[in-house]
Scaffold this motif. Sequence first.
Motif, short mmCIF file in Angstrom:
data_model
loop_
_atom_site.label_atom_id
_atom_site.label_comp_id
_atom_site.label_asym_id
_atom_site.label_seq_id
_atom_site.Cartn_x
_atom_site.Cartn_y
_atom_site.Cartn_z
N HIS A 189 1.43 -0.83 0.17
CA HIS A 189 -0.07 0.42 -0.49
C HIS A 189 0.92 1.18 -0.37
O HIS A 189 -0.34 2.55 -0.66
N HIS A 194 1.18 1.81 6.27
CA HIS A 194 1.88 2.65 6.21
C HIS A 194 2.57 3.47 6.77
O HIS A 194 2.96 2.95 7.58
N MET A 201 -2.36 6.15 10.10
CA MET A 201 -2.85 7.79 9.01
C MET A 201 -2.02 8.67 9.48
O MET A 201 -2.06 9.31 9.94
N PHE A 247 -12.30 2.29 16.35
CA PHE A 247 -11.61 3.16 15.52
C PHE A 247 -10.79 3.97 15.84
O PHE A 247 -10.98 4.67 16.69
C1 LIG Z 1 -7.84 3.67 8.23
C2 LIG Z 1 -7.50 2.96 8.18
C3 LIG Z 1 -6.32 2.23 8.98
C4 LIG Z 1 -7.24 2.29 10.66
C5 LIG Z 1 -6.60 2.01 12.05
O1 LIG Z 1 -6.42 1.23 12.68
C6 LIG Z 1 -6.25 2.68 7.02
C7 LIG Z 1 -6.25 2.80 5.47
C8 LIG Z 1 -6.13 2.62 5.19
C9 LIG Z 1 -5.64 3.08 3.75
O2 LIG Z 1 -5.44 4.17 2.82
#
Ligand SMILES: CC(/C=C/C=O)=C\C=C\C=O
Length: 563
Positions: A299, A366, A449, A475
């Motif tokens: 990703h 990420h 993020m 979340f």
């Molecule tokens: C929104 C996310 C993960 C959140 C949890 O901790 C991941 C998004 C990934 C793609 O951009």
Amino acid sequence: MSSFSFLSSLQSTASPPNCRFHMSTSSSGFGRPSFDSFDTICRRRRRAWEPAKASVGVEPRPTVSVGPAETGPVDCGGKLAAWTSVRQERWEGKLVVEGDVPLWLNGTYLRNGPGLWHIDDYNFRHLFDGYATVVRVYFEQGRVMASHRQVESEAYKAAMKKRRLCYREFSEVPKPASFLEYVGEVASLFSGASLTDNSNTGVVRLGDGRVLCLTETIKGSIQIDPDTLETLGKFVYEDNLGGLIHSAHPIVTESEFLTLLPDLVRPGYLVVTMASGTNERRVMGRVNCRGGPAPGWVHSFAVTERYVVVPEMPLRYCVHNLLRAEPTPLYKFEWHPESGSYMHVMSRATGKIVASVEVPPYVTFHFINAYEEVDEDGRITGIVADCCEHNADTSILELLRLQNLRSFADHDALPDARVGRFRIPLDGRPRGELHAALDPEEHGRGMDMCSINPVYLGKKYRYAYACGAKRPCNFPNTLTKIDLVERKAKNWYEDGAVPSEPFFVARPGATEEDDGVVISIVSDKNGEGYALVLDGVTFEEIARAKFPYGLPYGLHGCWVPNK
Ligand SMILES: CC(/C=C/C=O)=C\C=C\C=O
Ligand SMILES: CC(=O)/C=C/C=C(C)/C=C/C1=C(C)CCCC1(C)C
Ligand SMILES: [Fe+2]
């Protein structure tokens, strides 16, 4: 079923050429009226966003209100808007500002994300399935204007016209209406034609000023106008590299656009770079995977000043799952802990691999940043690469199903995550290390993020901004400023609110790494939404600019300075 042809099209080689076609620049054709006109929504909710005493803003007015598809079961009466579809295709107007936006903050913050998760009464399954919604927040001399608009991908336009899913999304697969269509669908699978171009992951500003919305399918690179948010057309890569998928997060600087093309036939990755002002990617080098049966999901990845850091995680693409009609627990991916986890380092100058080390298993979407470590004599001894790491646990993918996000609000359902810090030796040792860069309790064991001050890309840095957690939560629900030197975090939290990725904008002339502001768009517990501006140093709120409606959650953003 033989998957050879499909595999071939997933191979990044010099052939076959990319499918080239241009999207119409028309912005009409979305004939269906929405449930409510936006005026109605604004009237109903006016009390909730009437200017507060300290406000300097002007009451927002819906200046554009075109009717998209119906916008589904959205509860306007005081519920988090984050997991509900955007109510209409576009809007623009002034925002009411509380507090003081710094007068130096002049420019446009753009944020992209999946904002429409249903077609009529058909609801999508996963956060990543939604049709792309771009939000624009324009800052000028303390005032704030905003707008949002749907990206007019082929996938979105077809869904709006035919009132059904027409392309394969992250977890959704179109159901053929007839036998003939079924035959067509099978055929298009093999060419990749049925893959989505729904560019819902991020938005980047290229060095030449063009602005692209992106996703993981190469055909989902779509140019938009950063002022009007109009879809300008498909971004056509004018080379013959082929392939169907790339990293959702290229590294974009004033001079280049650097990305990875996974090769599913001969498991590996092509590292490619596109000079600013051109549409032609050229190959910097190739990384061969050390595990199998397919490359790890990429990703994102990281760079240092001299190297590209290519991750190979045991969460791997799965060709079989790519071809399936029904989603599997890990969607298009499979978890292969036996295959090993690796980090590869490529020289940017030569394209040669200078290190390839085995590391403990990991799961990350990420990468945050990476840099070179030097000894007293100035020799480079290793690489440090940081990422938002989910403790080698893939369950985060399941949590991101909309049903889970909508129903577990009071449960402590968010799996633990940390700032995973890789140390990659460059002296030929076969193993690298992976540890938490700070105690994850500092940020509530939530971590994703992320962003940094872009001046520090690839360099030794101190601060990262991300979403963390104040538990119980399902979340990430805080904004967190991570100090990697002190190993401490400062957290911003508002009860019941869901903030999106914190985005750092440096103050012009700044010399300190954290001298600037951090912008995030927040969905609050009353169903409202606002753009939040935090001081980069203190991490305290300095202003919020209120939208007249709650916005769906969004993923990644970019900054477009004024011309
Ligand atoms: C929104 C996310 C993960 C959140 C949890 O901790 C991941 C998004 C990934 C793609 O951009
Ligand atoms: C929104 C986000 O972060 C990730 C989106 C990922 C997408 C849309 C992935 C799509 C894919 C397909 C439609 C088929 C090929 C595989 C894969 C790249 C996962
Ligand atoms: Fe992402």
